[in-house]
Scaffold this active site. Structure first.
Site, short mmCIF file in Angstrom:
data_model
loop_
_atom_site.label_atom_id
_atom_site.label_comp_id
_atom_site.label_asym_id
_atom_site.label_seq_id
_atom_site.Cartn_x
_atom_site.Cartn_y
_atom_site.Cartn_z
N TRP A 151 -3.14 -21.20 -30.78
CA TRP A 151 -2.79 -22.62 -30.70
C TRP A 151 -3.51 -23.33 -29.56
O TRP A 151 -3.57 -24.55 -29.54
CB TRP A 151 -1.27 -22.77 -30.49
CG TRP A 151 -0.75 -21.77 -29.48
CD1 TRP A 151 -0.22 -20.55 -29.77
CD2 TRP A 151 -0.76 -21.88 -28.05
NE1 TRP A 151 0.09 -19.87 -28.61
CE2 TRP A 151 -0.22 -20.68 -27.53
CE3 TRP A 151 -1.17 -22.86 -27.15
CZ2 TRP A 151 -0.08 -20.43 -26.18
CZ3 TRP A 151 -1.04 -22.62 -25.79
CH2 TRP A 151 -0.50 -21.42 -25.32
N ASN A 152 -4.02 -22.57 -28.59
CA ASN A 152 -4.53 -23.23 -27.38
C ASN A 152 -5.84 -23.99 -27.62
O ASN A 152 -6.05 -25.06 -27.09
CB ASN A 152 -4.67 -22.23 -26.22
CG ASN A 152 -5.52 -21.03 -26.57
OD1 ASN A 152 -5.72 -20.72 -27.74
ND2 ASN A 152 -6.01 -20.35 -25.56
N LYS A 175 -5.16 -18.06 -41.07
CA LYS A 175 -3.75 -18.26 -40.72
C LYS A 175 -3.72 -18.89 -39.32
O LYS A 175 -3.92 -18.20 -38.31
CB LYS A 175 -3.02 -16.91 -40.74
CG LYS A 175 -1.79 -16.79 -39.84
CD LYS A 175 -0.64 -17.68 -40.25
CE LYS A 175 0.58 -17.45 -39.37
NZ LYS A 175 0.48 -18.06 -38.03
N PRO A 176 -3.51 -20.22 -39.24
CA PRO A 176 -3.42 -20.84 -37.92
C PRO A 176 -2.09 -20.49 -37.26
O PRO A 176 -1.14 -20.06 -37.93
CB PRO A 176 -3.50 -22.33 -38.23
CG PRO A 176 -3.07 -22.47 -39.65
CD PRO A 176 -3.31 -21.16 -40.34
N GLY A 225 -5.42 -14.02 -29.72
CA GLY A 225 -4.05 -14.22 -29.21
C GLY A 225 -3.77 -13.25 -28.10
O GLY A 225 -4.70 -12.86 -27.37
N SER A 226 -2.53 -12.84 -27.96
CA SER A 226 -2.16 -11.98 -26.84
C SER A 226 -2.59 -10.53 -27.11
O SER A 226 -2.74 -10.12 -28.27
CB SER A 226 -0.66 -12.04 -26.62
OG SER A 226 0.00 -11.56 -27.77
N GLU A 247 -9.88 -10.83 -29.99
CA GLU A 247 -10.16 -11.68 -28.83
C GLU A 247 -8.82 -11.90 -28.16
O GLU A 247 -8.03 -12.74 -28.59
CB GLU A 247 -10.73 -13.03 -29.27
CG GLU A 247 -12.03 -12.96 -30.04
CD GLU A 247 -13.20 -12.49 -29.21
OE1 GLU A 247 -13.15 -12.63 -27.98
OE2 GLU A 247 -14.14 -11.96 -29.79
N CYS A 281 -8.08 -18.94 -22.63
CA CYS A 281 -8.23 -17.48 -22.48
C CYS A 281 -9.24 -17.16 -21.39
O CYS A 281 -9.08 -16.19 -20.66
CB CYS A 281 -8.57 -16.81 -23.79
SG CYS A 281 -9.99 -17.52 -24.63
N GLU A 375 -1.63 -12.39 -17.19
CA GLU A 375 -2.12 -13.68 -17.67
C GLU A 375 -1.01 -14.73 -17.52
O GLU A 375 0.06 -14.59 -18.11
CB GLU A 375 -2.55 -13.56 -19.14
CG GLU A 375 -3.32 -14.75 -19.63
CD GLU A 375 -3.82 -14.55 -21.06
OE1 GLU A 375 -3.13 -13.92 -21.86
OE2 GLU A 375 -4.92 -15.07 -21.35
P1 NDP Z 1 0.40 -14.33 -30.20
O1 NDP Z 1 -0.57 -13.26 -29.87
O2 NDP Z 1 1.79 -13.92 -30.50
O3 NDP Z 1 -0.11 -15.18 -31.47
C1 NDP Z 1 -1.46 -15.38 -31.83
C2 NDP Z 1 -1.57 -15.49 -33.34
O4 NDP Z 1 -1.09 -14.30 -33.97
C3 NDP Z 1 -0.72 -16.62 -33.93
O5 NDP Z 1 -1.38 -17.18 -35.05
C4 NDP Z 1 0.53 -15.90 -34.38
O6 NDP Z 1 1.21 -16.59 -35.38
C5 NDP Z 1 -0.06 -14.62 -34.93
N1 NDP Z 1 0.89 -13.51 -34.99
C6 NDP Z 1 2.07 -13.35 -34.34
N2 NDP Z 1 2.62 -12.16 -34.65
C7 NDP Z 1 1.77 -11.56 -35.51
C8 NDP Z 1 1.75 -10.29 -36.18
N3 NDP Z 1 2.72 -9.39 -36.02
N4 NDP Z 1 0.72 -9.98 -36.98
C9 NDP Z 1 -0.30 -10.87 -37.14
N5 NDP Z 1 -0.34 -12.06 -36.55
C10 NDP Z 1 0.67 -12.41 -35.73
O7 NDP Z 1 0.34 -15.34 -29.05
P2 NDP Z 1 1.36 -16.46 -28.65
O8 NDP Z 1 0.93 -17.68 -29.36
O9 NDP Z 1 2.80 -16.05 -28.81
O10 NDP Z 1 1.06 -16.53 -27.08
C11 NDP Z 1 1.52 -15.50 -26.23
C12 NDP Z 1 0.56 -15.24 -25.11
O11 NDP Z 1 -0.69 -14.83 -25.64
C13 NDP Z 1 0.22 -16.45 -24.28
O12 NDP Z 1 1.15 -16.59 -23.30
C14 NDP Z 1 -1.13 -16.10 -23.75
O13 NDP Z 1 -0.97 -15.33 -22.59
C15 NDP Z 1 -1.74 -15.26 -24.83
N6 NDP Z 1 -2.66 -16.02 -25.69
C16 NDP Z 1 -3.98 -15.83 -25.51
C17 NDP Z 1 -4.87 -16.53 -26.25
C18 NDP Z 1 -6.32 -16.35 -26.06
O14 NDP Z 1 -7.09 -17.27 -26.37
N7 NDP Z 1 -6.77 -15.22 -25.61
C19 NDP Z 1 -4.47 -17.51 -27.25
C20 NDP Z 1 -3.04 -17.61 -27.40
C21 NDP Z 1 -2.20 -16.88 -26.64
P3 NDP Z 1 2.44 -17.56 -34.96
O15 NDP Z 1 1.90 -18.53 -33.97
O16 NDP Z 1 2.76 -18.19 -36.26
O17 NDP Z 1 3.50 -16.67 -34.39
#
Ligand code: NDP
Length: 519
Positions: A151-152, A175-176, A225-226, A247, A281, A375
Site C-alpha cells: 500500500w505504501n 492483488k493490490p 511487503g513485510s 521484495e 521500504c 523496520e
Molecule cells: P504485509 O506484508 O502483511 O502485506 C503486503 C501484501 O501481502 C498485501 O497485499 C497483503 O494483502 C498481502 N498479504 C497479506 N497476507 C498474505 C498472505 N498470507 N499471503 C499472501 N499475501 C498476503 O504488509 P502490511 O501491509 O501488513 O505491512 C506490515 C509491515 O510490512 C509494515 O509495517 C512494513 O514494515 C512492512 N512493509 C514493507 C513494504 C515494503 O515496501 N518493503 C511494503 C508494505 C509493508 P492485504 O493488504 O489485503 O492484507
C-alpha cells in the site's frame, strides 16, 4: 470526488457478494467498495490469465511494446486522476503521488522498449570442445505472474513487477493491498482500455485473497511487503514449486563522511526518512555520521526538520500513516529509544497522533534498540556519531536486512558504497537508484531476493531457453558409443593443452575507470 465502483469488465468475476471498504487514512471516509475475491474467483482469474498469456506471448516484442506504450500514454494523460486515487487511499500528498506515477511511467517505458534487446535469442560462444555446435539462448515468458502489492507505493512498487512481467510476455493477475484496491483497479481498467484484453487483471480482498493467489496456478509470484508475510508467501508457493521474488522491508542506513556536503546530506536524510510519512521500504531509518561533522550535521538537520509538519491540510508535505496498526509500531520504537537513554531533538514522545506522526529525530539511541534494529516505517530517524568510516560500515552492515543504503562523501563515495551489504546504494543522493530504470532493484538477507527493474527485472519473469544446434559432425565422437580409447586419449591431450597450466585467464571486461578511488 469519490472513486468509481469496481464493476468494470477489467475486474474478475465474483462468486460471493462479499465486499470491503477502502477508507481515507486522512479522515476515515469510505472512498470505495470492492469485491472480496474468494479462492475460487482467484483460481478462475489465473485460469483466464493463462488464455491471455497464450495470446500475449505469441505477439512479437515490437507488438507488445506498442500495446504497452499505448497504455503508458493513457496513464500519462490521466496521471492527475491516478494521483487523486492514490491520495484518497493512502493519504499521501498529491504531489508525491504524481512523482510516484511519473517514476512508474518511466519504468513502463523502459521495460517496453528494452525487452527485445534483453530477452531475444542471441548467439553465445560454443567453446572449443563443442565448436561444431551453434549455441543460442533466449528468455521466454513463464506464463502467468501473480503480483501481490503493498500500500505504501501502490503504483510504483507493483509496476516494478507488472510492467517488466508484461514486457517479457507474461499475463499478470494483480492483488493490490486491501488499503489500495482502487489503485489496482484503476491500473487494470486503463490497461484493458488501451489493449482491449485483460492481460492484466486484478483481484481484490484481504490477506486471504493474496494467500489464494499463491495456490491458484500462477507460474511465479512477485511479492512486496513485510518479511514475515514474505515467508508465508514462500511457504505457500513451495507446495507447488512456484518460484517467488520477494521484495521485503529494510533498515536502510546513511553514512556521512567528514568531507560530505552537510547541507545536502541533511536535506537528503530528512527527505529519505520522512517523505511518504516514512513509509518507504528504502526509506532512511539510521544515520552514521563521522565525528568531525556530527555536530554540524545534527544542527543542520534539526534546523530543516523543525519546519516540517504532518497534518490534514491540503498543502501538508507529509500525509497520514496509511495503515492504522503501524501507529503502535512507530510509538513503541520511539518509546523504547527514549526509555533506553535516547533523546529526541525533534518530535519524540508526543509525535504519534491518531492518524499523523510528526518528524522525529533521535540521537544517543543504543544500537540494540527497536528504533535501530527493526523496520519502523514512520517519519523517524536515529543519528549516531562514529569515529571512522570503517565503524560506520560495520554498524550499517550489522543488520539482517540489506535493501538500500546511502553514502555522502566527496572523496570515498564509491569505495564506501562497495563495502555496504545491500542490494542498492545511492552516493551523494538518496533512493536515486529506484528512479534509474536500467538498475535492478532488490535486496539481500531479510530484505528478500530476486530483482525487479532493469535487465535483471525482465529476466526475473522468464526462463532461459538454451539451444545447441549441430552445424557439422564432431571431429571426435565424444557423445556416441562409437567413441574409442584413442578418442579418449586425444581428449586428455587436448584438455591438458587447454587447461593443464590452469593459470591463463580469459580476457575480462575493462574495469570501471577510477573504481574504488573517487566518488
Ligand atoms: P504485509 O506484508 O502483511 O502485506 C503486503 C501484501 O501481502 C498485501 O497485499 C497483503 O494483502 C498481502 N498479504 C497479506 N497476507 C498474505 C498472505 N498470507 N499471503 C499472501 N499475501 C498476503 O504488509 P502490511 O501491509 O501488513 O505491512 C506490515 C509491515 O510490512 C509494515 O509495517 C512494513 O514494515 C512492512 N512493509 C514493507 C513494504 C515494503 O515496501 N518493503 C511494503 C508494505 C509493508 P492485504 O493488504 O489485503 O492484507
Amino acid at each position: 470526488m469519490t472513486m468509481q465502483d469496481s464493476t468494470q469488465d477489467s475486474t474478475v468475476d465474483q462468486t460471493s457478494q462479499q465486499t470491503f471498504d477502502s477508507l481515507s487514512p486522512i479522515n476515515g471516509d469510505v472512498v470505495g467498495t470492492h469485491p472480496v475475491h474468494s479462492a475460487e474467483d482467484v483460481s478462475a482469474a489465473v485460469l483466464r490469465a493463462h488464455e491471455e498469456a497464450a495470446w500475449w506471448s505469441a505477439l512479437s516484442f515490437d507488438e507488445r511494446a506498442e500495446q504497452l506504450l499505448t497504455w503508458k500514454g493513457v496513464i500519462t494523460r490521466r496521471m492527475a486522476q491516478l494521483a487523486e486515487v492514490m491520495h484518497q487511499e493512502t493519504g499521501k500528498p498529491h504531489g508525491d503521488a504524481l512523482l510516484e506515477a511519473t517514476l512508474a511511467i518511466d519504468h513502463l517505458d523502459w521495460a517496453a522498449k528494452n525487452a527485445d534487446k534483453v530477452l531475444k535469442r542471441r548467439k553465445v560462444p560454443s567453446g572449443l570442445l563443442m565448436a561444431n555446435q551453434a549455441a543460442t539462448v533466449e528468455y521466454k515468458p513463464l506464463g502467468v505472474v501473480g503480483v501481490i502489492g503493498p500500500w505504501n507505493y501502490p503504483v510504483f512498487t507493483p509496476m516494478g513487477s507488472i510492467a517488466y512481467a508484461l514486457a517479457a510476455g507474461n499475463a499478470v493477475v494483480f492483488k493490490p493491498s486491501e488499503y489500495t484496491p482502487g489503485v489496482g483497479e484503476w491500473l487494470a481498467r486503463t490497461f484493458h482500455e488501451a489493449v482491449g484484453r485483460p492481460v492484466l487483471s486484478v483481484v481484490t480482498g484481504l490477506g486471504e485473497t493474496g494467500a489464494a493467489l499463491c495456490h491458484a496456478g500462477a507460474d511465479k509470484i512477485a511479492f512486496t511487503g513485510s518479511t514475515a508475510t514474505g515467508k508465508r508467501v514462500m511457504a505457500a508457493c513451495a507446495e507447488h514449486l512456484t518460484p517467488v521474488v520477494i521484495e521485503a522491508g529494510g533498515k536502510d542506513a546513511v553514512i556521512i563522511d567528514h568531507d560530505a556536503d552537510i547541507e545536502a546530506a541533511a536535506d537528503a536524510v530528512l527527505w529519505g526518512a520522512c517523505a511518504n510519512a516514512g513509509q518507504t521500504c528504502t526509506g532512511v531509518e539510521r544515520v552514521y555520521v563521522h565525528e568531525k561533522v556530527y555536530d554540524a550535521f545534527v544542527a543542520e538537520i534539526v534546523k530543516q526538520a523543525e519546519t516540517l509538519r504532518a497534518d490534514d491540510s491540503a498543502d501538508s508535505p507529509l500525509g497520514p500513516i496509511t495503515m492504522p496498526k503501524q501507529l503502535d509500531v512507530i510509538r513503541s520504537h520511539i518509546d523504547d529509544a527514549l526509555a533506553r537513554g535516547g533523546r529526541a531533538l525533534v518530535g519524540g514522545a508526543g509525535a504519534v497522533g491518531d492518524r499523523f506522526v510528526q518528524p522525529t529525530i533521535l540521537v544517543d539511541v543504543p544500537e540494540d534498540s527497536l528504533a535501530v534494529c527493526e523496520e519502523t516505517f514512520g517519519p523517524t530517524v536515529t543519528i549516531a556519531r562514529v569515529g571512522t568510516v570503517e565503524e560506520a560500515v560495520r554498524r550499517t552492515n550489522a543488520t539482517a536486512y540489506g535493501l538500500g543504503s546511502t553514502v555522502f562523501s566527496k572523496a570515498r563515495g564509491m569505495e564506501i558504497a562497495e563495502r555496504i551489504r545491500s542490494g542498492m546504494t545511492a552516493v551523494n543522493g538518496v533512493i536515486t537508484f529506484a528512479g534509474v530504470p536500467s538498475l535492478p532493484f532488490g535486496g539481500v538477507g531479510d530484505s528478500g531476493f530476486g530483482r525487479i527493474h532493469g535487465p535483471d527485472g525482465l529476466k526475473e519473469f522468464t526462463y532461459a531457453k538454451s539451444i545447441a544446434r549441430q552445424r557439422f559432425k564432431p571431429v571426435m565422437p565424444l557423445t556416441s558409443f562409437k567413441r574409442t580409447a584413442k578418442h579418449e586419449q586425444q581428449l586428455v591431450q587436448l584438455m591438458t593443452m587447454l587447461h593443464g597450466r590452469g593459470t591463463t585467464l580469459p580476457k575480462l571486461g575493462k574495469p570501471v575507470k577510477g573504481r574504488g578511488k573517487k566518488a
